[in-house]
Design a protein around this motif. Sequence first.
Motif, PDB file in Angstrom:
ATOM      1  N   ARG A  18       0.820  -1.229   0.000  1.00 44.43           N
ATOM      2  CA  ARG A  18       0.000   0.000   0.000  1.00 44.43           C
ATOM      3  C   ARG A  18       0.847   1.269   0.000  1.00 44.43           C
ATOM      4  NH1 ARG A  18      -5.783  -0.974   0.244  1.00 44.43           N
ATOM      5  NH2 ARG A  18      -5.880  -3.230   0.520  1.00 44.43           N
ATOM      6  N   ILE A  19       0.246   2.346  -0.463  1.00 45.96           N
ATOM      7  CA  ILE A  19       0.894   3.653  -0.396  1.00 45.96           C
ATOM      8  C   ILE A  19       0.765   4.142   1.048  1.00 45.96           C
ATOM      9  CG2 ILE A  19       0.804   6.065  -1.192  1.00 45.96           C
ATOM     10  CD1 ILE A  19      -0.449   4.899  -3.838  1.00 45.96           C
ATOM     11  N   ALA A  20       1.918   4.367   1.696  1.00 47.44           N
ATOM     12  CA  ALA A  20       1.883   4.722   3.126  1.00 47.44           C
ATOM     13  C   ALA A  20       1.955   6.232   3.328  1.00 47.44           C
ATOM     14  CB  ALA A  20       3.031   4.043   3.852  1.00 47.44           C
ATOM     15  N   GLY A  21       2.490   6.954   2.354  1.00 46.70           N
ATOM     16  CA  GLY A  21       2.558   8.401   2.499  1.00 46.70           C
ATOM     17  C   GLY A  21       3.261   9.035   1.321  1.00 46.70           C
ATOM     18  N   PHE A  22       3.056  10.329   1.155  1.00 40.71           N
ATOM     19  CA  PHE A  22       3.824  11.101   0.165  1.00 40.71           C
ATOM     20  C   PHE A  22       3.736  12.567   0.538  1.00 40.71           C
ATOM     21  CE2 PHE A  22      -0.447  10.687  -1.703  1.00 40.71           C
ATOM     22  CZ  PHE A  22      -0.760  12.012  -1.981  1.00 40.71           C
ATOM     23  N   ILE A 115       1.367  -4.862 -18.634  1.00 42.07           N
ATOM     24  CA  ILE A 115       2.055  -4.435 -17.416  1.00 42.07           C
ATOM     25  C   ILE A 115       3.178  -3.466 -17.782  1.00 42.07           C
ATOM     26  CG2 ILE A 115       3.542  -5.260 -15.515  1.00 42.07           C
ATOM     27  CD1 ILE A 115       1.731  -7.784 -15.432  1.00 42.07           C
ATOM     28  N   GLY A 116       3.891  -3.789 -18.843  1.00 44.98           N
ATOM     29  CA  GLY A 116       4.979  -2.924 -19.298  1.00 44.98           C
ATOM     30  C   GLY A 116       4.500  -1.565 -19.793  1.00 44.98           C
ATOM     31  N   PHE A 117       3.249  -1.513 -20.216  1.00 46.86           N
ATOM     32  CA  PHE A 117       2.673  -0.234 -20.670  1.00 46.86           C
ATOM     33  C   PHE A 117       2.157   0.604 -19.499  1.00 46.86           C
ATOM     34  CE2 PHE A 117       1.233  -2.296 -24.925  1.00 46.86           C
ATOM     35  CZ  PHE A 117       2.424  -1.938 -25.535  1.00 46.86           C
ATOM     36  N   GLY A 118       2.166   0.020 -18.286  1.00 47.80           N
ATOM     37  CA  GLY A 118       1.728   0.798 -17.121  1.00 47.80           C
ATOM     38  C   GLY A 118       0.327   0.465 -16.635  1.00 47.80           C
ATOM     39  N   THR A 119      -0.254  -0.615 -17.126  1.00 46.70           N
ATOM     40  CA  THR A 119      -1.598  -1.004 -16.677  1.00 46.70           C
ATOM     41  C   THR A 119      -1.488  -1.891 -15.437  1.00 46.70           C
ATOM     42  OG1 THR A 119      -2.510  -0.806 -18.885  1.00 46.70           O
ATOM     43  CG2 THR A 119      -3.692  -2.272 -17.365  1.00 46.70           C
ATOM     44  N   GLY A 120      -2.359  -1.619 -14.465  1.00 46.51           N
ATOM     45  CA  GLY A 120      -2.288  -2.385 -13.217  1.00 46.51           C
ATOM     46  C   GLY A 120      -3.571  -3.110 -12.881  1.00 46.51           C
ATOM     47  N   ALA A 356      -0.451   0.052  -3.798  1.00 47.43           N
ATOM     48  CA  ALA A 356       0.662   0.747  -4.480  1.00 47.43           C
ATOM     49  C   ALA A 356       0.824   0.189  -5.894  1.00 47.43           C
ATOM     50  CB  ALA A 356       1.938   0.604  -3.674  1.00 47.43           C
ATOM     51  N   ASN A 357      -0.002   0.679  -6.797  1.00 45.84           N
ATOM     52  CA  ASN A 357       0.082   0.381  -8.228  1.00 45.84           C
ATOM     53  C   ASN A 357       0.471   1.672  -8.937  1.00 45.84           C
ATOM     54  OD1 ASN A 357      -0.691  -2.258  -7.955  1.00 45.84           O
ATOM     55  ND2 ASN A 357      -2.417  -2.141  -9.358  1.00 45.84           N
ATOM     56  N   LEU A 358       1.725   1.744  -9.331  1.00 43.47           N
ATOM     57  CA  LEU A 358       2.256   2.991  -9.886  1.00 43.47           C
ATOM     58  C   LEU A 358       3.201   2.674 -11.017  1.00 43.47           C
ATOM     59  CD1 LEU A 358       3.640   4.263  -6.462  1.00 43.47           C
ATOM     60  CD2 LEU A 358       1.501   5.061  -7.464  1.00 43.47           C
ATOM     61  N   PHE A 359       3.449   3.658 -11.882  1.00 43.42           N
ATOM     62  CA  PHE A 359       4.602   3.508 -12.762  1.00 43.42           C
ATOM     63  C   PHE A 359       5.388   4.803 -12.795  1.00 43.42           C
ATOM     64  CE2 PHE A 359       1.225   4.710 -15.759  1.00 43.42           C
ATOM     65  CZ  PHE A 359       1.828   5.660 -16.573  1.00 43.42           C
ATOM     66  N   ILE A 360       6.678   4.639 -12.985  1.00 41.97           N
ATOM     67  CA  ILE A 360       7.577   5.791 -13.019  1.00 41.97           C
ATOM     68  C   ILE A 360       8.081   5.906 -14.452  1.00 41.97           C
ATOM     69  CG2 ILE A 360       9.658   6.834 -12.044  1.00 41.97           C
ATOM     70  CD1 ILE A 360       9.309   4.886  -9.641  1.00 41.97           C
ATOM     71  N   THR A 361       7.985   7.097 -14.998  1.00 40.79           N
ATOM     72  CA  THR A 361       8.400   7.294 -16.396  1.00 40.79           C
ATOM     73  C   THR A 361       9.916   7.488 -16.479  1.00 40.79           C
ATOM     74  OG1 THR A 361       8.233   9.696 -16.309  1.00 40.79           O
ATOM     75  CG2 THR A 361       6.218   8.471 -16.889  1.00 40.79           C
ATOM     76  N   LEU A 384       3.637  -2.882  -8.872  1.00 39.18           N
ATOM     77  CA  LEU A 384       2.277  -3.407  -8.678  1.00 39.18           C
ATOM     78  C   LEU A 384       2.216  -4.101  -7.330  1.00 39.18           C
ATOM     79  CD1 LEU A 384       1.417  -4.874 -12.218  1.00 39.18           C
ATOM     80  CD2 LEU A 384       0.767  -2.656 -11.262  1.00 39.18           C
ATOM     81  N   ASN A 385       1.186  -3.825  -6.593  1.00 42.04           N
ATOM     82  CA  ASN A 385       1.027  -4.379  -5.229  1.00 42.04           C
ATOM     83  C   ASN A 385       2.279  -4.113  -4.397  1.00 42.04           C
ATOM     84  OD1 ASN A 385      -1.468  -5.568  -6.139  1.00 42.04           O
ATOM     85  ND2 ASN A 385      -0.191  -7.047  -7.222  1.00 42.04           N
TER      86      ASN A 385
END
Length: 391
Positions: A18-22, A115-120, A356-361, A384-385
């Motif tokens: 999970r996303i815990a903070g930002f 997944i490689g395209f950023g889909t979660g 926490a499903n994210l992608f970084i460019t 992912l996760n």
Amino acid sequence: MALLPCMKDAWLFIEDDRIAGFGPMSLSPYTDQVPVGTQIIDASGCVVFPSFCDCHTHLVYAGSREREFMDKIRGLSYEEIAARGGGILNSAQLLQSVSENKLFEETLPRVRELIGFGTGAVEIKSGYGLTLRDELKMLRVIRRIAEETPLRVKSTFLGAHAVPAEYKDRKEAYVELIIREMIPAVASEKLADYIDVFCERGFFSVDDTRRIFDAGLRYGLRPRVHANQMAFSGGVQTGIEYGAVSVDHLEHTGPAEWNALAQSDTMPVLLPGATFFLEMEYAPAREMIACGLPVVLASNYNPGSCPAGNMQFMMTLACLKMKMTPEEAVNAATLNGACAMDLSHDYGSVTVGKIANLFITKPMPSYEYFAYAFTSPLVQTVILNGKIQKL
Ligand code: NIG
């Protein structure tokens, strides 16, 4: 939809899945020290996006249909190809001849590609089986994708995708088969979250759609509809009447459909990849947004009308062809897509507490650059996760 909250020069902390903070880097609690065991990713100059939530795909299929691509180049329309026994029936024939294992193996590279395209998160439909045995086979493959890959998957039973050749001129009998045999079998194995119908000229009527939805609802399957792709089919109003989670395609819509949608909880899903590939008029996204509708973008990845699942390209089409802003396109492809799969509580945005499903460019000058540089592979790191994915 116009608002895309953004933070420049930020930190983000993931704990477990999970996303815990930002927050802004200047206020980072981790400047001097991070908890033991923390893996640090330096994303300087990059953009962190929430993973795409692609709520309309037909990802499970056998073989391919590039021959029809050639027919199309020679001038045949999608409906003409279908009427000659091509199209969905062609895919059904191919799928019926492969085993469940083979179908799973054939689908996996497309899952990895997404997944490689950023889909979660992804919705996957059946609908190339068209017999009880083969529809169940497709749905079991979808379940395996959910169990064995990191994608969050929602599953849809789409027995009413086309009338099989052996039921030609006996559509009634096929609808009966769906209602009496397929739906109970799908429900007894708990293989689907939703039920879908291709409610369209030459496929299934509003009346067929109603009967199938009535039966699906008796088994707890919430509707979604392929509606108004080729013509004003009445599919939008029927979907709304049945409390559909979404109505999808919508190229042929006007004030009657938009106003009905505005008074409902049904999400309008636009599939510009198919509109592009079939060379049709795009759905009137601006008018829908002006009516206050939460427009959704999805890929419609399938072997016939859109053999592509790259949401970056769908965003480019949305911006250029439907005049959506990059902010609207991001919201449509993430949070609104999650909502159209009943997943917005856990997916679709960078929010503390969500998965926490994210992608970084790769480093890029702005988030607008993502839809602008439409053939550049800009996704660099996928999480992912809470786990970094091997790409
Ligand atoms: O959503 N329109 C119906 N179903 C798919 C196309 C399926 C196919 O041609 O194989 C779609 O566009």
